[in-house]
Design a protein around this motif. Sequence first.
Motif, PDB file in Angstrom:
ATOM      1  N   LEU A 140       0.821  -1.214   0.000  1.00 56.80           N
ATOM      2  CA  LEU A 140       0.000   0.000   0.000  1.00 56.80           C
ATOM      3  C   LEU A 140       0.856   1.266   0.000  1.00 56.80           C
ATOM      4  O   LEU A 140       0.573   2.207  -0.763  1.00 56.80           O
ATOM      5  CB  LEU A 140      -0.972  -0.009   1.187  1.00 56.80           C
ATOM      6  CG  LEU A 140      -2.111  -1.032   1.077  1.00 56.80           C
ATOM      7  CD1 LEU A 140      -2.923  -1.077   2.358  1.00 56.80           C
ATOM      8  CD2 LEU A 140      -3.008  -0.710  -0.111  1.00 56.80           C
ATOM      9  N   PRO A 141       1.924   1.341   0.831  1.00 57.15           N
ATOM     10  CA  PRO A 141       2.801   2.521   0.728  1.00 57.15           C
ATOM     11  C   PRO A 141       3.463   2.644  -0.645  1.00 57.15           C
ATOM     12  O   PRO A 141       3.647   3.757  -1.149  1.00 57.15           O
ATOM     13  CB  PRO A 141       3.838   2.285   1.836  1.00 57.15           C
ATOM     14  CG  PRO A 141       3.159   1.405   2.820  1.00 57.15           C
ATOM     15  CD  PRO A 141       2.277   0.510   1.992  1.00 57.15           C
ATOM     16  N   LEU A 142       3.822   1.504  -1.250  1.00 59.71           N
ATOM     17  CA  LEU A 142       4.418   1.540  -2.580  1.00 59.71           C
ATOM     18  C   LEU A 142       3.440   2.122  -3.595  1.00 59.71           C
ATOM     19  O   LEU A 142       3.807   2.972  -4.429  1.00 59.71           O
ATOM     20  CB  LEU A 142       4.849   0.136  -3.000  1.00 59.71           C
ATOM     21  CG  LEU A 142       5.375  -0.016  -4.429  1.00 59.71           C
ATOM     22  CD1 LEU A 142       6.628   0.827  -4.638  1.00 59.71           C
ATOM     23  CD2 LEU A 142       5.650  -1.487  -4.753  1.00 59.71           C
ATOM     24  N   LEU A 143       2.194   1.684  -3.545  1.00 55.27           N
ATOM     25  CA  LEU A 143       1.183   2.233  -4.450  1.00 55.27           C
ATOM     26  C   LEU A 143       1.009   3.735  -4.233  1.00 55.27           C
ATOM     27  O   LEU A 143       0.869   4.505  -5.190  1.00 55.27           O
ATOM     28  CB  LEU A 143      -0.152   1.513  -4.238  1.00 55.27           C
ATOM     29  CG  LEU A 143      -0.373   0.251  -5.065  1.00 55.27           C
ATOM     30  CD1 LEU A 143      -1.543  -0.548  -4.516  1.00 55.27           C
ATOM     31  CD2 LEU A 143      -0.608   0.603  -6.521  1.00 55.27           C
ATOM     32  N   SER A 144       1.029   4.160  -2.977  1.00 53.91           N
ATOM     33  CA  SER A 144       0.905   5.581  -2.673  1.00 53.91           C
ATOM     34  C   SER A 144       2.086   6.370  -3.228  1.00 53.91           C
ATOM     35  O   SER A 144       1.918   7.441  -3.835  1.00 53.91           O
ATOM     36  CB  SER A 144       0.804   5.783  -1.155  1.00 53.91           C
ATOM     37  OG  SER A 144       0.716   7.153  -0.825  1.00 53.91           O
ATOM     38  N   ASP A 145       3.300   5.834  -3.048  1.00 52.27           N
ATOM     39  CA  ASP A 145       4.494   6.497  -3.586  1.00 52.27           C
ATOM     40  C   ASP A 145       4.439   6.586  -5.107  1.00 52.27           C
ATOM     41  O   ASP A 145       4.820   7.610  -5.701  1.00 52.27           O
ATOM     42  CB  ASP A 145       5.754   5.738  -3.164  1.00 52.27           C
ATOM     43  CG  ASP A 145       6.054   5.849  -1.678  1.00 52.27           C
ATOM     44  OD1 ASP A 145       5.461   6.730  -1.024  1.00 52.27           O
ATOM     45  OD2 ASP A 145       6.865   5.052  -1.175  1.00 52.27           O
ATOM     46  N   LEU A 146       3.965   5.525  -5.739  1.00 46.03           N
ATOM     47  CA  LEU A 146       3.883   5.520  -7.197  1.00 46.03           C
ATOM     48  C   LEU A 146       2.856   6.532  -7.698  1.00 46.03           C
ATOM     49  O   LEU A 146       3.094   7.238  -8.684  1.00 46.03           O
ATOM     50  CB  LEU A 146       3.528   4.120  -7.694  1.00 46.03           C
ATOM     51  CG  LEU A 146       4.662   3.088  -7.628  1.00 46.03           C
ATOM     52  CD1 LEU A 146       4.120   1.687  -7.898  1.00 46.03           C
ATOM     53  CD2 LEU A 146       5.770   3.436  -8.631  1.00 46.03           C
TER      54      LEU A 146
END
Length: 313
Positions: free
Chosen positions: A147-153
């Motif tokens: 989820l943090p990765l998706l947010s960063d992307l």
Amino acid sequence: MNDSLDTSAREDLGADFKKALDEGWLPIREVARQTGVNAVTLRAWERRYGLIVPQRTPKGHRLYNADHVLRIQNILTWLNRGVAVSQVKPLLDTAQALNEPVEDEWHPLRQAALLAVTQLNERSLDDSVNQAMALYPPRTLCEQLLLPLLSDLEQRWQGQFGAQMERVFFYAWLRSKFGARIYHNNRQLRTAPLLLVNQSDLALEPHLWLCAWLISSADCPVQVLDWPLPAGELALATDTLQARGVLLYSSKALNLAQLPKLLNGISCPKLIAGPTVCIHHAELSAETSDFADLLLAEDPLSAHRVLIQRGLI
């Protein structure tokens, strides 16, 4: 529905095993159900780090008690604070206070995955996520990495040249990765599935697939439909599948005028999930009083929690 194991997972494990269960010991699948840590991960924690040392029957089957379950819950607390699994054992053994500051070990993992996406490096992305999947339970992996990765992307893709290229690459990888896991899990299960539907007009909702993976990891079959269905056909699909529940996911606004027609005729519990719940918070909250078994959740983690609380998984 979560009071007993899927009957397709049962096997004859011998008289010693049955006697231990009668005495209150828990098999690994039951511990996995209670804690959300799958059996593969529990065995990895035992074998690699000695975090959990279960009892064994003469035939070698693992058995756990309430103290083991409590220890697993403490492990999860540390993992969710960013501690690497390799560093948890000394923290448990020295009874370090849970409120003491620790170094966030998830940041380098997120950065490595982000770099793999920007380079369109599928092998690197897959290897890094596979390594984490072997050591961390799905819920922790979602909360701390995916989820943090998706947010960063999403932040990176705002006005970025090449954003659509990266988005298409990552979404295709995510659907393929977790679709394969879900397919494998579905093949092992025989109980009623939970139906998940992409209720937006987006070609793919990545968070829908994370929802599906979390649910599937709880030994619940899932059927994912990547495109909205007309009202009558949604009810037909629910009846045809004999679904235990329906999850409608959207990151965009819904046509609220069509919602009653969409939900009518569906007798099983219904869950609306995603940012659309925040967009229509007041209206959807009112709808829950008009429709029996209508639930709301803002993201995959809260959807997973609501389904567990309602006994649907």
